[in-house]
Design a protein around this motif. Structure first.
Motif, PDB file in Angstrom:
ATOM      1  N   ILE A   1       0.855  -1.187   0.000  1.00  0.00           N
ATOM      2  CA  ILE A   1       0.000   0.000   0.000  1.00  0.00           C
ATOM      3  C   ILE A   1       0.893   1.240   0.000  1.00  0.00           C
ATOM      4  CG2 ILE A   1      -1.788   1.274   1.240  1.00  0.00           C
ATOM      5  CD1 ILE A   1      -2.560  -1.383   2.569  1.00  0.00           C
ATOM      6  N   PRO A   2       0.778   2.113  -0.984  1.00  0.00           N
ATOM      7  CA  PRO A   2       1.653   3.291  -1.064  1.00  0.00           C
ATOM      8  C   PRO A   2       1.625   4.133   0.205  1.00  0.00           C
ATOM      9  CG  PRO A   2       0.409   3.032  -3.094  1.00  0.00           C
ATOM     10  CD  PRO A   2      -0.153   2.036  -2.124  1.00  0.00           C
ATOM     11  N   GLY A   3       2.802   4.566   0.636  1.00  0.00           N
ATOM     12  CA  GLY A   3       2.921   5.381   1.833  1.00  0.00           C
ATOM     13  C   GLY A   3       3.231   4.589   3.084  1.00  0.00           C
ATOM     14  N   THR A   4       3.077   3.266   3.021  1.00  0.00           N
ATOM     15  CA  THR A   4       3.307   2.435   4.201  1.00  0.00           C
ATOM     16  C   THR A   4       4.787   2.280   4.494  1.00  0.00           C
ATOM     17  OG1 THR A   4       1.280   1.209   3.734  1.00  0.00           O
ATOM     18  CG2 THR A   4       2.848   0.195   5.254  1.00  0.00           C
ATOM     19  N   SER A   5       5.576   1.945   3.497  1.00  0.00           N
ATOM     20  CA  SER A   5       7.019   1.711   3.585  1.00  0.00           C
ATOM     21  C   SER A   5       7.324   0.278   3.965  1.00  0.00           C
ATOM     22  CB  SER A   5       7.703   2.655   4.573  1.00  0.00           C
ATOM     23  OG  SER A   5       9.057   2.282   4.784  1.00  0.00           O
ATOM     24  N   ARG A   6       8.001  -0.429   3.059  1.00  0.00           N
ATOM     25  CA  ARG A   6       8.381  -1.814   3.328  1.00  0.00           C
ATOM     26  C   ARG A   6       9.308  -1.898   4.525  1.00  0.00           C
ATOM     27  NH1 ARG A   6      11.949  -5.293   3.543  1.00  0.00           N
ATOM     28  NH2 ARG A   6      13.475  -3.659   3.245  1.00  0.00           N
ATOM     29  N   SER A   7      10.365  -1.094   4.535  1.00  0.00           N
ATOM     30  CA  SER A   7      11.303  -1.145   5.653  1.00  0.00           C
ATOM     31  C   SER A   7      10.639  -0.626   6.928  1.00  0.00           C
ATOM     32  CB  SER A   7      12.563  -0.335   5.334  1.00  0.00           C
ATOM     33  OG  SER A   7      12.264   1.026   5.135  1.00  0.00           O
ATOM     34  N   GLY A   8       9.785   0.395   6.791  1.00  0.00           N
ATOM     35  CA  GLY A   8       9.096   0.910   7.963  1.00  0.00           C
ATOM     36  C   GLY A   8       8.201  -0.129   8.604  1.00  0.00           C
ATOM     37  N   ALA A   9       7.450  -0.857   7.778  1.00  0.00           N
ATOM     38  CA  ALA A   9       6.539  -1.878   8.292  1.00  0.00           C
ATOM     39  C   ALA A   9       7.294  -3.031   8.941  1.00  0.00           C
ATOM     40  CB  ALA A   9       5.648  -2.392   7.165  1.00  0.00           C
ATOM     41  N   THR A  10       8.354  -3.500   8.288  1.00  0.00           N
ATOM     42  CA  THR A  10       9.095  -4.648   8.825  1.00  0.00           C
ATOM     43  C   THR A  10       9.888  -4.268  10.072  1.00  0.00           C
ATOM     44  OG1 THR A  10      10.870  -4.166   7.234  1.00  0.00           O
ATOM     45  CG2 THR A  10       9.266  -5.840   6.619  1.00  0.00           C
ATOM     46  N   ILE A  11      10.467  -3.080  10.093  1.00  0.00           N
ATOM     47  CA  ILE A  11      11.195  -2.634  11.282  1.00  0.00           C
ATOM     48  C   ILE A  11      10.232  -2.429  12.450  1.00  0.00           C
ATOM     49  CG2 ILE A  11      12.493  -0.699  12.284  1.00  0.00           C
ATOM     50  CD1 ILE A  11      13.908  -0.427   9.576  1.00  0.00           C
TER      51      ILE A  11
ATOM     52  N   LEU B   1      17.972  -7.630   5.001  1.00  0.00           N
ATOM     53  CA  LEU B   1      18.176  -8.965   4.439  1.00  0.00           C
ATOM     54  C   LEU B   1      16.888  -9.490   3.795  1.00  0.00           C
ATOM     55  CD1 LEU B   1      20.371 -10.542   7.271  1.00  0.00           C
ATOM     56  CD2 LEU B   1      21.118  -9.908   4.969  1.00  0.00           C
ATOM     57  N   MET B   2      15.737  -9.158   4.402  1.00  0.00           N
ATOM     58  CA  MET B   2      14.454  -9.536   3.818  1.00  0.00           C
ATOM     59  C   MET B   2      14.222  -8.866   2.475  1.00  0.00           C
ATOM     60  SD  MET B   2      11.714  -9.396   6.946  1.00  0.00           S
ATOM     61  CE  MET B   2      10.324  -9.529   5.814  1.00  0.00           C
ATOM     62  N   SER B   3      14.816  -7.704   2.298  1.00  0.00           N
ATOM     63  CA  SER B   3      14.597  -6.967   1.053  1.00  0.00           C
ATOM     64  C   SER B   3      15.212  -7.670  -0.154  1.00  0.00           C
ATOM     65  CB  SER B   3      15.175  -5.550   1.168  1.00  0.00           C
ATOM     66  OG  SER B   3      16.600  -5.559   1.116  1.00  0.00           O
ATOM     67  N   ILE B   4      16.243  -8.482   0.077  1.00  0.00           N
ATOM     68  CA  ILE B   4      16.944  -9.107  -1.045  1.00  0.00           C
ATOM     69  C   ILE B   4      16.028 -10.026  -1.853  1.00  0.00           C
ATOM     70  CG2 ILE B   4      18.844 -10.651  -1.695  1.00  0.00           C
ATOM     71  CD1 ILE B   4      20.440  -9.445   0.640  1.00  0.00           C
ATOM     72  N   PRO B   5      15.357 -11.003  -1.227  1.00  0.00           N
ATOM     73  CA  PRO B   5      14.472 -11.856  -2.046  1.00  0.00           C
ATOM     74  C   PRO B   5      13.275 -11.110  -2.614  1.00  0.00           C
ATOM     75  CG  PRO B   5      14.280 -12.415   0.286  1.00  0.00           C
ATOM     76  CD  PRO B   5      15.457 -11.513   0.160  1.00  0.00           C
ATOM     77  N   ILE B   6      12.705 -10.144  -1.861  1.00  0.00           N
ATOM     78  CA  ILE B   6      11.501  -9.476  -2.358  1.00  0.00           C
ATOM     79  C   ILE B   6      11.838  -8.521  -3.494  1.00  0.00           C
ATOM     80  CG2 ILE B   6      11.387  -7.421  -0.880  1.00  0.00           C
ATOM     81  CD1 ILE B   6       8.509  -9.848  -1.686  1.00  0.00           C
ATOM     82  N   ILE B   7      12.988  -7.835  -3.430  1.00  0.00           N
ATOM     83  CA  ILE B   7      13.396  -6.979  -4.540  1.00  0.00           C
ATOM     84  C   ILE B   7      13.750  -7.829  -5.754  1.00  0.00           C
ATOM     85  CG2 ILE B   7      15.134  -5.320  -5.363  1.00  0.00           C
ATOM     86  CD1 ILE B   7      15.325  -4.226  -2.556  1.00  0.00           C
ATOM     87  N   THR B   8      14.367  -8.986  -5.509  1.00  0.00           N
ATOM     88  CA  THR B   8      14.689  -9.902  -6.600  1.00  0.00           C
ATOM     89  C   THR B   8      13.427 -10.378  -7.305  1.00  0.00           C
ATOM     90  OG1 THR B   8      16.684 -10.674  -5.453  1.00  0.00           O
ATOM     91  CG2 THR B   8      15.815 -12.082  -7.202  1.00  0.00           C
ATOM     92  N   LEU B   9      12.410 -10.747  -6.536  1.00  0.00           N
ATOM     93  CA  LEU B   9      11.146 -11.190  -7.123  1.00  0.00           C
ATOM     94  C   LEU B   9      10.470 -10.062  -7.897  1.00  0.00           C
ATOM     95  CD1 LEU B   9       9.662 -13.320  -4.194  1.00  0.00           C
ATOM     96  CD2 LEU B   9      10.503 -14.164  -6.389  1.00  0.00           C
TER      97      LEU B   9
END
Length: 267
Positions: free
Chosen positions: A161-171, A190-198
């Motif tokens: 959802i725009p504005g949420t932030s992937r790193s913000g939500a996971t942190i 580290l979680m960002s690696i597979p999701i950015i790859t996908l």
């Protein structure tokens, strides 16, 4: 798109991809505020390549260790804390991958608006502030079990959802579970690696199957700029949260969110 726009968008992507401020929101804003044209699939792939390279190179030792341990756990039945962490990262990726496939079109049609961005920027900023203040900060990423991994993974899924932030939500989710700030950030990166790859692979497939023209100059600018800015961003972010916590990013989110609401109310 001009070279200036390519540079600006790549810089925004690199600086915001790993900060708890939402890269997707910041990439939507230039088109909403300045009327910039959509950057296109090829450029999206380029900036994904740049940010992915940045996080892999920055955490290259951890990546090699985790991949080796994961491989050994499969083919040699050797299990240790590194192999467990690798499996937990893989598990945490599943919710976002499924949610992205099922809900991407709905998000694109109904939720890519400045009103949504302003609202989620404020709400998740306040949530990050509250969790950061209450966090016990007693655990590191190696203490992640399957329940915690899924919880953080669901938080990552909501970040579509725009504005949420992937790193913000996971942190935020990791802090809520008792992680230290540094551990929460490392697990998020580290979680960002597979999701950015996908995500990059999906965009690359769409690009190959389509007929969109490719401007090599824009791609080079996108890759280099996003890589350099993302690498610097990761380095500085880890230093900032050690000394100041999440407060600077909460303040930024609130200023941005309320600024957007004021702007929208005057239109």
């Amino acid at each position: 798109m001009s070279y200036f726009e390519a540079f600006a968008l790549a810089l925004i992507q690199g600086l915001t991809e790993f900060l708890p401020v939402s890269s997707s929101a910041h990439l939507i804003l230039p088109s909403q505020l300045f009327g910039w044209q959509d950057q296109g699939l090829a450029f999206d792939v380029a900036v994904h390549v740049g940010t992915l390279a940045a996080v892999i190179i920055y955490f290259r030792k951890e990546v090699v260790t985790l991949l080796s341990a994961w491989w050994a756990s499969i083919f040699k039945s050797e299990h240790n804390k590194e192999s467990k962490l690798a499996w937990m990262i893989a598990l945490a990726t599943v919710p976002a991958a499924l949610f992205g496939l099922l809900m991407k079109d709905v998000i694109e049609i109904y939720l890519r608006s400045m009103w949504v961005i302003a609202t989620t920027t404020i709400i998740f900023g306040l949530l990050l502030w509250w969790v950061d203040r209450k966090a016990k900060q007693t655990e590191d990423e190696y203490q992640t079990g399957w329940k915690k991994a899924l919880f953080i993974g669901i938080a990552q899924a909501l970040a579509i959802i725009p504005g949420t932030s992937r790193s913000g939500a996971t942190i935020t989710a990791a802090l809520y579970l008792g992680f230290t700030r540094e551990a929460a950030a490392r697990f998020s990166f580290l979680m960002s690696i597979p999701i950015i790859t996908l995500a990059g692979s999906y965009l690359s497939l769409k690009l190959v199957m389509g007929s969109e023209p490719v401007h090599v100059g824009f791609l080079v600018v996108g890759i280099i700029t996003s890589f350099l800015s993302a690498y610097l961003c990761i380095h500085l972010f880890l230093k900032i949260i050690t000394k100041m916590g999440m407060t600077p990013f909460v303040i930024y989110r609130l200023l941005l969110g309320f600024g957007l609401l004021i702007l929208l109310s005057t239109q």
